[in-house]
Design an enzyme around this catalytic site. Structure first.
Site, PDB file in Angstrom:
ATOM      1  N   SER A   1      33.791  36.101  46.362  1.00 40.67           N
ATOM      2  CA  SER A   1      34.867  35.096  46.318  1.00 40.67           C
ATOM      3  C   SER A   1      35.673  35.120  47.615  1.00 40.67           C
ATOM      4  CB  SER A   1      35.752  35.271  45.083  1.00 40.67           C
ATOM      5  OG  SER A   1      36.666  36.307  45.266  1.00 40.67           O
TER       6      SER A   1
ATOM      7  N   GLY B   1      31.489  42.991  43.326  1.00 41.95           N
ATOM      8  CA  GLY B   1      32.159  43.904  44.255  1.00 41.95           C
ATOM      9  C   GLY B   1      31.737  43.723  45.697  1.00 41.95           C
ATOM     10  N   LEU B   2      30.996  42.649  45.992  1.00 41.71           N
ATOM     11  CA  LEU B   2      30.560  42.427  47.377  1.00 41.71           C
ATOM     12  C   LEU B   2      31.381  41.346  48.070  1.00 41.71           C
ATOM     13  CD1 LEU B   2      26.679  42.690  46.997  1.00 41.71           C
ATOM     14  CD2 LEU B   2      28.340  44.460  47.565  1.00 41.71           C
TER      15      LEU B   2
ATOM     16  N   ASP C   1      39.200  42.397  51.546  1.00 38.54           N
ATOM     17  CA  ASP C   1      37.990  41.568  51.374  1.00 38.54           C
ATOM     18  C   ASP C   1      38.028  40.365  52.309  1.00 38.54           C
ATOM     19  OD1 ASP C   1      37.718  43.352  49.300  1.00 38.54           O
ATOM     20  OD2 ASP C   1      37.305  41.860  47.765  1.00 38.54           O
TER      21      ASP C   1
ATOM     22  N   ALA D   1      34.387  35.801  50.598  1.00 36.63           N
ATOM     23  CA  ALA D   1      33.538  35.121  51.589  1.00 36.63           C
ATOM     24  C   ALA D   1      33.604  33.615  51.365  1.00 36.63           C
ATOM     25  CB  ALA D   1      32.102  35.628  51.483  1.00 36.63           C
TER      26      ALA D   1
HETATM   27  C1  MEV Z   1      37.941  44.424  45.501  1.00 35.48           C
HETATM   28  O1  MEV Z   1      36.827  44.153  46.334  1.00 35.48           O
HETATM   29  C2  MEV Z   1      38.844  45.424  46.144  1.00 35.48           C
HETATM   30  C3  MEV Z   1      40.057  45.832  45.337  1.00 35.48           C
HETATM   31  O2  MEV Z   1      40.713  46.867  46.068  1.00 35.48           O
HETATM   32  C4  MEV Z   1      41.004  44.652  45.122  1.00 35.48           C
HETATM   33  C5  MEV Z   1      41.736  44.246  46.388  1.00 35.48           C
HETATM   34  O3  MEV Z   1      41.747  44.965  47.390  1.00 35.48           O
HETATM   35  O4  MEV Z   1      42.367  43.154  46.332  1.00 35.48           O
HETATM   36  C6  MEV Z   1      39.680  46.398  43.977  1.00 35.48           C
END
Ligand code: MEV
Length: 325
Positions: A91, A87-88, A136, A93
């Site tokens: 991929s 969740g950081l 991201d 980056a």
């Molecule tokens: C993932 O870091 C963030 C999500 O909202 C997916 C996205 O925004 O593509 C879960």
């Protein structure tokens, strides 16, 4: 050789909801992915072994888009300070840094950040079953604090519009940078990893199924967007007590769409005792939580006691950066 780095990101507000066009806010964090790109013989390689499109769909997509399918082979060496699939944005980056490195390798003297963000976003979408918001990849590319919205916002500087065709229809996002106020220097983010791998594409698909089965959950997605917009305002006003309160609310909403887990809930609860607010961050289902705190050492120690590996970071870091000697 070309060397480029890009930061990971922590989503403060709006993960998952942003896939459906709702607002979201993220900051770049002080942990980076560096890509070294060198010419090589034979075939394209990653870390010394042949590039496997199944394993590295982003890199395969980007090299074809930027240099073409018949280009001279090159080798990617990747050094990451981020926990993977946590969740950081590791991929994203990687996509942003690799994209900028490939653009340089194509002979371009400068890589335009808007183009890097565009291609990195498409690479993410191609690897995530066609569903990826630009949060991201934009945060890794631009750095600082990024506010993605369904409209142009007055409290932030508009950077570009991103659009994508997803399985649920056309999506469009307005991407902004938020100037962090000087008060942001007095707060820290403590990121705690559960160590549970959780691929973003699977979590995004799980939420898509939930919304299909339970359309009433769309109200929670809308509320996440409202919380994100209020959060962006509180950040730019330097009201970090309000930011923390809104993070707590965001965690409740994320739990309601089934993306939290016991380990995340436990770490969030313990972090709250010494912080302004805490929530899961990113796709959830494992991965990481995030606390906003004025007591980084105490909060980090508490999260570590719950078994979390921790990164302590200020809010905002430099975006994609050429590291060539
Ligand atoms: C993932 O870091 C963030 C999500 O909202 C997916 C996205 O925004 O593509 C879960």
């Amino acid at each position: 050789m070309v060397a480029v780095s890009a930061p990971g990101k922590a989503i403060l507000f709006g993960e998952h909801a942003v896939v459906y066009g709702e607002p979201a806010v993220a900051v770049a964090i002080d942990a980076r992915v560096t890509v070294n790109l060198t010419p090589c013989t034979g075939e394209w390689k990653v870390g010394g072994t042949p590039l496997d499109p199944e394993k590295h769909p982003h890199l395969d997509f980007l090299r074809r888009q930027i240099l073409g399918s018949d280009s001279e082979p090159r080798s990617f060496q990747v050094v990451s300070e981020l926990f993977p699939a946590a969740g950081l944005g590791s991929s994203a980056a990687l996509s942003a840094a690799a994209c900028s490195a490939l653009i340089q390798a194509s002979g371009a003297t400068e890589s335009d950040v808007v183009e890097v963000a565009r291609l990195a976003h498409f690479a993410e979408a191609s690897a995530q079953g066609g569903r990826a918001s630009p949060i991201d990849t934009s945060t890794s590319t631009l750095g600082g604090c990024v506010f993605v919205s369904d409209q142009r916002e007055s409290l932030a500087s508009w950077q570009y519009t991103r659009s994508l065709t997803t399985p649920e229809g056309e999506r469009e996002w307005e991407v902004h940078s938020v100037d962090l106020p000087s008060k942001a220097e007095s707060v820290w983010l403590v990121v705690g990893s559960t160590g549970i791998h959780s691929p973003t594409g699977e979590m995004v698909a799980k939420v898509a199924e939930l919304l299909k089965r339970n359309p009433e959950k769309e109200a929670d997605i809308k509320r996440m967007g409202e919380v994100a917009r209020a959060g962006a305002k509180a950040i730019s006003d330097g009201d970090f007590e309000e930011v923390g309160r809104l993070m707590d609310e965001a965690h409740v909403l994320l739990s309601g769409i089934g993306v939290s887990c016991q380990e995340l809930d436990d770490m969030v609860e313990v972090a709250r005792q010494t912080s302004l607010g805490a929530k899961l961050t990113g796709a959830g289902g494992g991965g990481c939580m995030l606390a906003l705190t004025r007591n980084p050492e105490e909060t980090a120690a508490a999260v570590e006691m719950r078994g979390g590996r921790v990164i302590v970071t200020p809010l905002g870091a430099t975006g994609v950066r050429v590291e060539n000697p």
